[in-house]
Write a protein that holds these residues in place. Structure first.
Motif, PDB file in Angstrom:
ATOM      1  N   ARG A   1      -7.133  24.633 -26.151  1.00  0.00           N
ATOM      2  CA  ARG A   1      -8.783  24.781 -25.513  1.00  0.00           C
ATOM      3  C   ARG A   1      -8.694  25.240 -24.182  1.00  0.00           C
ATOM      4  O   ARG A   1      -9.779  25.569 -23.871  1.00  0.00           O
ATOM      5  CB  ARG A   1      -9.171  23.324 -25.921  1.00  0.00           C
ATOM      6  N   ASN A   2      -8.027  24.941 -23.450  1.00  0.00           N
ATOM      7  CA  ASN A   2      -7.955  25.199 -22.150  1.00  0.00           C
ATOM      8  C   ASN A   2      -7.853  26.468 -21.638  1.00  0.00           C
ATOM      9  O   ASN A   2      -8.011  26.964 -20.385  1.00  0.00           O
ATOM     10  CB  ASN A   2      -7.281  24.306 -21.243  1.00  0.00           C
TER      11      ASN A   2
ATOM     12  N   ARG B   1      -8.560  30.106 -20.818  1.00  0.00           N
ATOM     13  CA  ARG B   1      -9.677  30.896 -20.753  1.00  0.00           C
ATOM     14  C   ARG B   1      -9.559  32.381 -20.770  1.00  0.00           C
ATOM     15  O   ARG B   1      -8.379  32.922 -20.172  1.00  0.00           O
ATOM     16  CB  ARG B   1     -10.408  30.593 -19.286  1.00  0.00           C
TER      17      ARG B   1
ATOM     18  N   ARG C   1     -15.974  38.507 -30.109  1.00  0.00           N
ATOM     19  CA  ARG C   1     -16.437  36.919 -29.959  1.00  0.00           C
ATOM     20  C   ARG C   1     -16.847  36.527 -31.316  1.00  0.00           C
ATOM     21  O   ARG C   1     -16.553  35.284 -31.679  1.00  0.00           O
ATOM     22  CB  ARG C   1     -17.949  37.155 -29.293  1.00  0.00           C
TER      23      ARG C   1
ATOM     24  N   ASN D   1     -12.685  28.409 -27.276  1.00  0.00           N
ATOM     25  CA  ASN D   1     -11.981  28.744 -25.722  1.00  0.00           C
ATOM     26  C   ASN D   1     -13.099  29.618 -24.983  1.00  0.00           C
ATOM     27  O   ASN D   1     -13.883  30.039 -25.817  1.00  0.00           O
ATOM     28  CB  ASN D   1     -10.831  29.673 -25.964  1.00  0.00           C
ATOM     29  N   GLN D   2     -13.182  29.427 -23.799  1.00  0.00           N
ATOM     30  CA  GLN D   2     -13.957  30.353 -23.059  1.00  0.00           C
ATOM     31  C   GLN D   2     -13.508  31.465 -23.145  1.00  0.00           C
ATOM     32  O   GLN D   2     -12.491  32.051 -22.872  1.00  0.00           O
ATOM     33  CB  GLN D   2     -14.002  29.762 -21.633  1.00  0.00           C
TER      34      GLN D   2
ATOM     35  N   ASP E   1     -15.170  35.092 -21.284  1.00  0.00           N
ATOM     36  CA  ASP E   1     -16.113  35.675 -20.629  1.00  0.00           C
ATOM     37  C   ASP E   1     -15.914  37.359 -20.795  1.00  0.00           C
ATOM     38  O   ASP E   1     -14.925  37.832 -21.132  1.00  0.00           O
ATOM     39  CB  ASP E   1     -15.762  35.439 -19.078  1.00  0.00           C
TER      40      ASP E   1
ATOM     41  N   ARG F   1     -16.589  31.640 -10.519  1.00  0.00           N
ATOM     42  CA  ARG F   1     -15.996  31.916 -11.892  1.00  0.00           C
ATOM     43  C   ARG F   1     -14.606  31.023 -11.978  1.00  0.00           C
ATOM     44  O   ARG F   1     -13.971  30.604 -10.771  1.00  0.00           O
ATOM     45  CB  ARG F   1     -15.504  33.357 -12.268  1.00  0.00           C
ATOM     46  N   LYS F   2     -14.190  30.718 -12.999  1.00  0.00           N
ATOM     47  CA  LYS F   2     -12.902  30.012 -13.059  1.00  0.00           C
ATOM     48  C   LYS F   2     -11.714  30.975 -13.519  1.00  0.00           C
ATOM     49  O   LYS F   2     -12.168  31.814 -14.231  1.00  0.00           O
ATOM     50  CB  LYS F   2     -13.064  28.955 -14.105  1.00  0.00           C
TER      51      LYS F   2
ATOM     52  N   PRO G   1      -9.400  33.336 -15.089  1.00  0.00           N
ATOM     53  CA  PRO G   1      -9.088  33.156 -16.650  1.00  0.00           C
ATOM     54  C   PRO G   1      -7.679  33.231 -16.712  1.00  0.00           C
ATOM     55  O   PRO G   1      -6.514  33.627 -15.889  1.00  0.00           O
ATOM     56  CB  PRO G   1      -9.573  34.500 -17.272  1.00  0.00           C
TER      57      PRO G   1
END
Lengths: 142, 502
Positions: free
Chosen positions: A3-4, A6, A21, A31-32, A34, A55-56, A58
């Motif tokens: 899940r983590n 990105r 998407r 999952n994220q 972007d 932003r985190k 990826p």
């Protein structure tokens, strides 16, 4: 899938972005993900410049090859030339099965290849392989 | 009849030699002088005979000459003895000499018999002179034939002597290298073949230093020749030794590869273009196909799960992708038609063409709320009507799509005449084109800005049309902002209009 993890999708065609998407959604992958539209924005995002300061970072870049401004191949080369970004795995998304793309991408150290239309099975296989890669990397840094 | 020997008067009637009282006084002197003179002449003759035989190696029968020489020698000796006989009577010696003379003469006779036919068969000096002049004529003809063969040869021909100097150059060499023949003769071969090849040809054969020019029959491929103007031309050289009358020479057969190289280069460039186009087309054609395939796969699931609005969205995307694909195919066809089709030059009123374009783009202009402003003084051009239509269709629709950020934007079309060119422009009020992209946008499939929806072939079509018309196209910032796309035709393409001062 973890899940983590990105994802950053670099894709100029909004339809194709929507397809990736939708593929994620269809397989209930939450999952994220972007999305940026060209190579210059991708580099700005990865480096946390300008609008992307918060932003985190990826874990995986999904990179299309045909991009306006900075081509996918040039973007890949920039990522791999930047010591701060070099270790982010890049998965090339392309509609071309042409061997020369694959060769060129491999020469620029792309980590993997997914041929469009994106098949989620193929994508998750790639991510699983990447997880193995991270494990090895983490161990080596310990 | 003859009297018998006994009737011949005896010696008593004659006076003995040396008895000066019996001889008339002057007779002794005459006797001595005439005999000595004869002796000397015969000596000289025999000496000449001997020296001729010794010097010439190809004398037919040297023994005959030897016998003749001996005969004259002994005759001479007899005369010497006769001269001396005034004072001393050496009768025995005189008789021995007479015998030797007889033997030598008879041997000569014996040898003369078989030698005579040979002597008659040998050509005389007149025949030899005739033959020589005939031979000279044949030589002359052969030389002329040799030279005309070298001149007519479809290769460039050079003859180089042992010193590495040019002795002959045919007309193709003159044509290719730009020198006159007399500028080449006597010059070192390195003048035309400056690479080490020229020098090597001589050195490897040891011809420059030696007396004879020798070349192993060989080829030197991919050599660079140098023309008078300093231009390098790609050549192949074949080398052969030829025996010439003035000594051996090296024959250079030169093949000029300039034209082949040119064709090769243009073929490579064309193949690269086609390859590039194929690569990009395959990408860009696949892109809408990916969309169609992807959303077609999803539309069923969305209907099954009752997500009708999403199914509608899927179908909209499919339709749009289909249109994109159709447009792309049409543009690729247009581009290839521009490159392939025979140009039909006719006199065209540019104003009419632009009016036609503005009619077909009416909907687009209305949608963008943009004005098309056409300046006065547009020219009449000698051009291909359909191609010119394509040019303005692409430039003006681009201006509407990318150059009208605000409603009420104006697109201007006008012309100027500068530097032997007639230049037309289409200027918009958009963001302009970044310097880095000003060249690139005329390559196939380069989209200027990301909001673009075109095939990316429009400007490539414009570029190709202008190239076919010996013109050019470029983009620069328009006065007052925006982009100005300029297309320039050579001034000769303009057709003067009555009542208008060009």
């Amino acid at each position: 899938m973890d899940r983590n993890v990105r994802f950053l999708l670099v894709e100029d065609n909004p339809d194709h972005a929507q397809l990736v998407r939708a593929t994620f959604e269809m397989h209930r992958v939450l999952n994220q993900l972007d999305w940026v539209e060209d190579g210059e924005l991708a580099l700005a995002y990865l480096r946390g410049e300008g609008a992307y300061a918060n932003r985190k970072r990826p874990h995986v870049v999904l990179l299309d090859l045909r991009l306006p401004k900075l081509s996918g191949m040039d973007t890949l080369a920039e990522i791999k030339a930047d010591p701060a970004l070099r270790d982010i795995p890049v998965v090339i998304l392309t509609s071309s099965e042409a061997e020369r793309d694959r060769l060129a991408a491999m020469q620029s150290y792309a980590n993997s290849f997914v041929i469009k239309p994106v098949d989620f099975k193929q994508l998750s296989d790639v991510v699983n392989q990447l997880r193995l890669y991270w494990t090895v990397c983490d161990q080596s840094t310990l | 009849m003859f009297a018998s020997l006994s009737e011949i008067p005896g010696p008593q009637g004659f006076s003995i030699r040396g008895d000066s009282s019996a001889w008339p006084s002057g007779l002794d002197t005459l006797h001595v002088v005439s005999n000595l003179a004869t002796f000397a002449a015969l000596m000289a003759i025999s000496a000449v005979l001997v020296s001729v035989v010794l010097r010439r190696k190809d004398v037919h029968s040297p023994k005959l000459y030897g016998a003749l020489a001996l005969s004259t020698l002994s005759c001479g000796a007899a005369h010497l003895v006769a001269a001396i006989s005034i004072w001393h009577s050496w009768h025995l010696l005189a008789d021995i000499i007479g015998l030797v003379t007889a033997i030598a003469l008879w041997s000569s006779v014996v040898m003369l018999v078989p030698a005579l036919p040979q002597a008659f068969a040998s050509p005389g000096p007149i025949a030899i002179a005739e033959r020589l002049s005939h031979e000279a004529l044949i030589h002359q003809r052969n030389d002329a034939l040799f030279e005309s063969a070298l001149q007519a040869c479809p290769a460039g021909i050079l003859l180089v002597d042992a010193a590495g100097k040019i002795r002959f150059a045919n007309s193709l060499i003159v044509e290719w290298f730009g020198y006159q023949v007399d500028e080449l003769l006597g010059q070192p071969i390195e003048l035309l073949v400056p690479s080490e090849v020229g020098a090597n040809i001589c050195r490897s054969q040891d011809a420059c230093s030696g007396e004879r020019a020798r070349a192993v029959d060989e080829e030197k491929l991919g050599v660079v020749g140098l023309t008078k103007t300093g231009e390098a031309i790609p050549i192949d050289i074949g080398l052969n030794s030829v025996a010439m009358r003035g000594g051996d020479q090296v024959l250079f057969s030169v093949i000029n590869n300039s034209r082949r190289k040119q064709l090769e280069d243009s073929l490579i460039a064309k193949t690269n273009d086609v390859e590039q186009l194929m690569y990009i087309v395959s990408h860009d054609l696949r892109s809408p196909l990916v969309t169609i395939e992807g959303f077609a796969g999803m539309v069923g699931q969305h209907i099954e799960t009752g997500q009708y609005d999403r199914a509608t969205d899927d179908l909209t995307r499919i339709t749009r992708a289909t249109r994109t694909m159709a447009r792309l195919i049409r543009d690729v066809m247009d581009l290839s038609r521009v490159n392939r089709q025979q140009m039909k030059l006719e006199s065209i009123d540019v104003r009419e063409v632009i009016e036609e374009v503005s009619v077909s783009l009416e909907g687009l202009l209305l949608q963008a709320n943009a004005q098309l402003e056409v300046e006065e003084g547009l020219p009449m051009l000698l051009a291909d009507r359909n191609q010119l239509l394509q040019v303005f269709l692409n430039l003006i629709s681009n201006a509407v799509k990318y150059g009208c950020p605000r409603p009420d934007s104006t697109i201007r079309v006008g012309c100027t005449r500068v530097d032997n060119e007639i230049r037309l422009f289409v200027a918009d009020e958009g963001p302009g084109v970044e310097v880095a992209h000003r060249q690139k946008i005329f390559e196939p499939f380069q989209r200027g800005v990301e909001i673009g929806e075109g095939s990316g072939l429009g400007l490539a079509i414009v570029y190709n049309v202008l190239k076919l018309h010996d013109g050019r196209v470029w983009v620069e910032p328009a006065i007052g902002g925006g982009a100005a796309f300029w297309i320039a035709f050579p001034a000769v393409a303009e057709i003067p209009v009555a009542g208008q001062i060009a």
